[in-house]
Scaffold this motif. Structure first.
Motif, PDB file in Angstrom:
ATOM      1  N   ASP A 118      61.626  56.825  29.771  1.00 24.35           N
ATOM      2  CA  ASP A 118      62.407  57.878  30.401  1.00 24.35           C
ATOM      3  C   ASP A 118      63.886  57.585  30.187  1.00 24.35           C
ATOM      4  N   GLY A 119      64.490  58.284  29.232  1.00 27.03           N
ATOM      5  CA  GLY A 119      65.908  58.105  28.949  1.00 27.03           C
ATOM      6  C   GLY A 119      66.227  57.092  27.879  1.00 27.03           C
ATOM      7  N   TRP A 120      65.209  56.564  27.188  1.00 29.20           N
ATOM      8  CA  TRP A 120      65.482  55.574  26.144  1.00 29.20           C
ATOM      9  C   TRP A 120      64.337  55.518  25.133  1.00 29.20           C
ATOM     10  N   LEU A 121      64.664  54.998  23.963  1.00 27.05           N
ATOM     11  CA  LEU A 121      63.688  54.795  22.884  1.00 27.05           C
ATOM     12  C   LEU A 121      64.055  53.519  22.148  1.00 27.05           C
ATOM     13  N   GLU A 133      64.178  61.199  16.394  1.00 31.30           N
ATOM     14  CA  GLU A 133      64.366  62.491  17.054  1.00 31.30           C
ATOM     15  C   GLU A 133      63.021  63.165  17.309  1.00 31.30           C
ATOM     16  N   GLN A 134      62.125  63.126  16.342  1.00 33.09           N
ATOM     17  CA  GLN A 134      60.814  63.756  16.514  1.00 33.09           C
ATOM     18  C   GLN A 134      60.011  63.066  17.608  1.00 33.09           C
ATOM     19  N   ALA A 135      60.080  61.732  17.671  1.00 37.08           N
ATOM     20  CA  ALA A 135      59.382  61.005  18.730  1.00 37.08           C
ATOM     21  C   ALA A 135      59.968  61.354  20.097  1.00 37.08           C
ATOM     22  N   ALA A 136      61.285  61.486  20.160  1.00 37.82           N
ATOM     23  CA  ALA A 136      61.924  61.871  21.415  1.00 37.82           C
ATOM     24  C   ALA A 136      61.488  63.276  21.834  1.00 37.82           C
ATOM     25  N   ILE A 137      61.433  64.204  20.879  1.00 38.54           N
ATOM     26  CA  ILE A 137      61.032  65.579  21.183  1.00 38.54           C
ATOM     27  C   ILE A 137      59.616  65.636  21.743  1.00 38.54           C
ATOM     28  N   ARG A 138      58.721  64.820  21.184  1.00 37.53           N
ATOM     29  CA  ARG A 138      57.340  64.806  21.682  1.00 37.53           C
ATOM     30  C   ARG A 138      57.273  64.355  23.135  1.00 37.53           C
ATOM     31  N   SER A 139      58.281  63.620  23.581  1.00 31.81           N
ATOM     32  CA  SER A 139      58.312  63.170  24.975  1.00 31.81           C
ATOM     33  C   SER A 139      59.146  64.095  25.857  1.00 31.81           C
ATOM     34  N   GLY A 140      59.574  65.238  25.298  1.00 30.24           N
ATOM     35  CA  GLY A 140      60.397  66.168  26.055  1.00 30.24           C
ATOM     36  C   GLY A 140      61.851  65.748  26.157  1.00 30.24           C
ATOM     37  N   VAL A 218      68.091  53.162  21.922  1.00 31.65           N
ATOM     38  CA  VAL A 218      69.089  54.220  22.072  1.00 31.65           C
ATOM     39  C   VAL A 218      68.783  55.049  23.314  1.00 31.65           C
ATOM     40  N   ARG A 219      69.818  55.649  23.858  1.00 35.15           N
ATOM     41  CA  ARG A 219      69.670  56.536  25.004  1.00 35.15           C
ATOM     42  C   ARG A 219      69.097  57.875  24.575  1.00 35.15           C
ATOM     43  N   LEU A 220      68.281  58.449  25.441  1.00 33.32           N
ATOM     44  CA  LEU A 220      67.766  59.803  25.276  1.00 33.32           C
ATOM     45  C   LEU A 220      68.241  60.661  26.445  1.00 33.32           C
ATOM     46  N   GLU A 221      68.160  61.964  26.260  1.00 36.46           N
ATOM     47  CA  GLU A 221      68.490  62.915  27.317  1.00 36.46           C
ATOM     48  C   GLU A 221      67.461  64.037  27.299  1.00 36.46           C
ATOM     49  N   PRO A 222      67.400  64.865  28.333  1.00 32.73           N
ATOM     50  CA  PRO A 222      66.404  65.947  28.353  1.00 32.73           C
ATOM     51  C   PRO A 222      66.547  66.880  27.158  1.00 32.73           C
ATOM     52  N   LEU A 223      65.431  67.350  26.652  1.00 33.17           N
ATOM     53  CA  LEU A 223      65.402  68.217  25.475  1.00 33.17           C
ATOM     54  C   LEU A 223      66.038  69.567  25.783  1.00 33.17           C
ATOM     55  N   GLN A 224      66.838  70.032  24.849  1.00 33.27           N
ATOM     56  CA  GLN A 224      67.454  71.350  24.948  1.00 33.27           C
ATOM     57  C   GLN A 224      66.873  72.278  23.881  1.00 33.27           C
ATOM     58  N   GLU A 225      67.061  73.561  24.091  1.00 31.03           N
ATOM     59  CA  GLU A 225      66.601  74.581  23.146  1.00 31.03           C
ATOM     60  C   GLU A 225      67.775  74.937  22.240  1.00 31.03           C
ATOM     61  N   TRP A 226      67.752  74.387  21.019  1.00 31.49           N
ATOM     62  CA  TRP A 226      68.886  74.530  20.113  1.00 31.49           C
ATOM     63  C   TRP A 226      68.699  75.693  19.156  1.00 31.49           C
TER      64      TRP A 226
END
Length: 444
Positions: A118-121, A133-140, A218-226
């Motif tokens: 939650d918030g990191w990868l 990025e794709q792995a992060a997207i799969r986690s929302g 690296v830090r992650l943040e909630p997924l946005q609709e780009w």
């Protein structure tokens, strides 16, 4: 150079040990493999291209895990062999050239995504930013930023990069993007050393001169609709009139790029990039598209397309930062060079800035606080490039000279730290020089 190419007996002895450690197929001294391991983006700089070759690997290896990277570095140090770390080799201007020969450590096979929280990868250094990025997207979730070459490795990005898609909201890589590293120092009994928080900073943007990065968190943040947003203008000045407003959109854009027609026409063919028109391209949150459209139309421009999906946005990223210059050089071989520039004066004094170099053209990136850009010009020799730098500064424009291969971010501190982490001076030799040795940039 700090080291001359080593005698073949030393290289052969290291090759034997590395084949035992990594496997026979993970070590090569074949000429084609050595050639591939000895090139990067240096050809994009005509100043450096005139000096090539700057070095050639004598051995290349492909460790498949972070632990293998540590074992490889230890073996090379025991044999006294210079070590040049490498990701995908997309680094600009000599950062990964093995200037002292020796061993190139290609980390691209160490590419596992190790854990997503939650918030990191956390990933191995050879994982590509697009895979992360794709792995992060799969986690929302999503990464805070990625380089314009999304196929770059995360280790290469944090070792050689500065920022990229996402920097409008999050700044450069030193502003909280990296939360932890496993690094390897150049010592005979090399192991993975874990560092977190501020302790990661001395390793970032140091080209592997103070240690080889083996894993990155690296830090992650909630997924946005780009959305990939394409607009155009009759005149580049009209584009510039809105570029400072784009970073103020809410939610903050991930990327905003702009080009004159000649630069835009050199980009890969796209139905939303029109000949003869200045091009503005952006990655926007879906909720800000309407406001962006209003900005464009109020300045006399038009919106040409809005596309959904991560693929469209990543493709648009490939037309940002240095990439327009690269495409310009492909369209007009052996013609153009560029200088990195920044500050409000690149907008306010654009006509004067264009006059500094023959054929001057600015590619611009919107940022919070100050826009940045790449000023292209027709190449007439290195002396003319350097003669233009004080003219740029006289306009109130900050500049950075990209036509060099040495660490120019906190070089004195880097040299001091390298004395601790690399006592034999084996890490990426040739990339550390005393401050003031070359023209680097202004502090505007």
């Amino acid at each position: 150079m700090p080291h001359a190419d080593l005698d073949q007996a030393t290289i052969d002895a290291l090759a034997i040990e590395l084949r035992e450690l990594l496997g026979a197929d993970a070590v090569s001294d074949e000429p084609q493999a050595l050639d591939r391991a000895s090139i990067d983006g240096s050809h994009l700089s005509p100043v450096i291209a005139e000096q090539l070759p700057l070095g050639r690997a004598q051995l290349v290896c492909y460790p498949a895990t972070a632990e293998d990277i540590a074992a490889t570095v230890g073996a090379a140090v025991r044999h006294g062999v210079p070590i040049t770390p490498r990701g995908k080799g997309t680094a600009n201007y000599g950062q990964t050239l093995p200037m002292a020969g020796g061993l190139v450590v290609d980390t691209s096979r160490a590419r596992k995504i190790l854990e997503v929280g939650d918030g990191w990868l956390r990933a191995e250094a050879g994982a590509t930013m697009i895979a992360i990025e794709q792995a992060a997207i799969r986690s929302g979730q999503q990464v805070l930023q990625y380089p314009s070459t999304a196929q770059s490795t995360v280790g290469g990005f944090v070792s050689g990069g500065s920022g990229g898609t996402g920097s409008i909201a999050h700044g450069m890589i030193h502003t909280g993007f990296v939360t932890a590293l496993d690094v390897v120092h150049a010592v005979p009994d090399a192991t993975l050393i874990h560092v977190e928080g501020e302790a990661t900073e001395p390793y970032l943007h140091r080209y592997g001169t103070v240690g080889v990065i083996a894993t990155v968190t690296v830090r992650l943040e909630p997924l946005q609709e780009w959305r990939a947003f394409f607009a155009s203008f009759d005149d580049f000045h009209d584009l510039l009139s809105v570029i400072r407003a784009f970073p103020e959109l809410e939610p903050t854009p991930r990327l905003v790029s702009g080009d004159l027609p000649t630069l835009a026409e050199a980009l890969p063919a796209d139905p939303a990039i029109f000949p003869g028109r200045a091009s503005l391209r952006a990655i926007l949150d879906a909720d800000s598209v309407a406001a962006a459209t209003a900005l464009v139309e109020a300045a006399g421009g038009r919106v040409d397309d809005v596309r959904e999906g991560a693929q469209a946005c990543i493709k648009l990223s490939m037309t940002s930062y240095n990439h327009p210059i690269e495409w310009l050089q492909k369209a007009y071989p052996n013609t153009y060079f560029h200088v990195e520039v920044w500050g409000d004066a690149i907008i306010d004094r654009i006509d004067e800035l264009h006059e500094v170099y023959d054929g001057g053209m600015l590619h611009i990136e919107a940022q919070q606080g100050r826009p940045i850009g790449m000023l292209a010009g027709v190449y007439h020799g290195a002396d003319e490039v350097y003669a233009g730098l004080p003219k740029i500064e006289a306009l109130g424009v900050g500049w950075h000279n990209p036509h060099q291969w040495y660490v120019d971010y906190e070089p004195a501190a880097t040299i001091a730290f390298a004395a601790e982490t690399d006592p034999q001076g084996l890490m990426n030799p040739g990339k550390l020089v005393a401050p003031g040795t070359f023209q680097t940039g202004s502090q505007m």
